[in-house]
Design a protein around this motif. Structure first.
Motif, PDB file in Angstrom:
ATOM      1  N   GLU A   1     -24.851 -30.513  16.761  1.00 28.31           N
ATOM      2  CA  GLU A   1     -26.059 -29.916  16.482  1.00 28.31           C
ATOM      3  C   GLU A   1     -26.699 -29.292  17.317  1.00 28.31           C
ATOM      4  N   LEU A   2     -26.266 -29.313  18.579  1.00 23.80           N
ATOM      5  CA  LEU A   2     -26.478 -28.744  19.874  1.00 23.80           C
ATOM      6  C   LEU A   2     -25.869 -27.152  19.628  1.00 23.80           C
ATOM      7  N   ARG A   3     -24.699 -27.145  19.352  1.00 23.70           N
ATOM      8  CA  ARG A   3     -24.001 -25.620  19.158  1.00 23.70           C
ATOM      9  C   ARG A   3     -24.820 -25.202  18.039  1.00 23.70           C
TER      10      ARG A   3
ATOM     11  N   CYS B   1     -18.303 -24.548  28.307  1.00 26.96           N
ATOM     12  CA  CYS B   1     -18.921 -25.882  28.065  1.00 26.96           C
ATOM     13  C   CYS B   1     -17.804 -26.838  27.769  1.00 26.96           C
ATOM     14  N   ALA B   2     -17.642 -27.958  28.441  1.00 19.92           N
ATOM     15  CA  ALA B   2     -16.660 -28.937  28.310  1.00 19.92           C
ATOM     16  C   ALA B   2     -17.241 -30.307  27.902  1.00 19.92           C
ATOM     17  N   GLU B   3     -18.451 -30.419  28.254  1.00 21.63           N
ATOM     18  CA  GLU B   3     -19.008 -31.801  27.937  1.00 21.63           C
ATOM     19  C   GLU B   3     -20.417 -31.527  27.190  1.00 21.63           C
ATOM     20  N   LYS B   4     -20.747 -32.640  26.712  1.00 11.10           N
ATOM     21  CA  LYS B   4     -22.296 -32.508  25.828  1.00 11.10           C
ATOM     22  C   LYS B   4     -23.248 -32.134  26.868  1.00 11.10           C
ATOM     23  N   ALA B   5     -23.240 -32.633  28.219  1.00 14.34           N
ATOM     24  CA  ALA B   5     -24.196 -32.479  29.208  1.00 14.34           C
ATOM     25  C   ALA B   5     -24.404 -31.005  29.477  1.00 14.34           C
ATOM     26  N   ASP B   6     -23.162 -30.240  29.538  1.00 13.42           N
ATOM     27  CA  ASP B   6     -23.252 -28.839  29.454  1.00 13.42           C
ATOM     28  C   ASP B   6     -24.103 -27.978  28.510  1.00 13.42           C
TER      29      ASP B   6
END
Length: 162
Positions: free
Chosen positions: A5-7, A20-25
């Motif tokens: 959803e963020l993407r 970006c490698a993690e959700k935090a990024d």
């Protein structure tokens, strides 16, 4: 929000999280761009609704990778033009199913007899041992290898009918 959803949220604003490698990024990039305006939705291409006008090659290409289409062989006109009648029949399901060794043996002996390759009949059992479990592929290879003989036989049969 989930990462997917963020993407989507970023894509709607014309942003992409490179590296970006993690959700935090993703979360960090979204927070930095929370005031970014939404891009207007893209209009579909002018030819998107022309299902009837779509070429057969486009239709076949769009079917590749579809669930349930894995085992279906798609032929172009060039494929069919370069096949002799025996290859065409075999490719279109002329033979199939599970056959016993005796049935494969009979079919191979018949193949050699039909095309005047009687000298090959002595090696039928050795060929079946070599191609065990892959007999259909063996016949595909035979049709390719003896294409000249098969075409000559077909042409002769066609002349006899006329």
């Amino acid at each position: 929000m989930r990462t997917k959803e963020l993407r989507k949220w970023l894509a709607a604003r014309g942003l992409k999280c490179e590296g970006c490698a993690e959700k935090a990024d993703y979360v960090t990039l979204c927070e930095q761009n929370k005031d970014a305006p939404l891009l207007p939705p893209e209009e579909p291409p002018a030819d998107a609704g022309k299902g009837k006008d779509q070429s057969i090659e486009d239709l076949l290409a769009s079917m590749k990778g579809m669930p349930g289409m894995e085992g279906i062989k798609m032929f172009t006109a060039d494929d069919l033009k370069n096949m002799n009648p025996e290859q065409m029949g075999a490719s279109m399901g002329g033979r199939g199913g599970r056959k016993s060794r005796a049935e494969w043996r009979d079919e191979l002996v018949d193949f050699y007899s039909r095309y005047g390759l009687d000298d090959k009949i002595a090696g039928v059992d050795a060929a079946l041992d070599k191609w065990k479990g892959r007999e259909s592929r063996m016949f595909d290879a035979l049709y390719k290898k003896y294409d000249v003989e098969i075409r000559a036989k077909s042409d002769a049969a066609a002349k006899d009918e006329v």
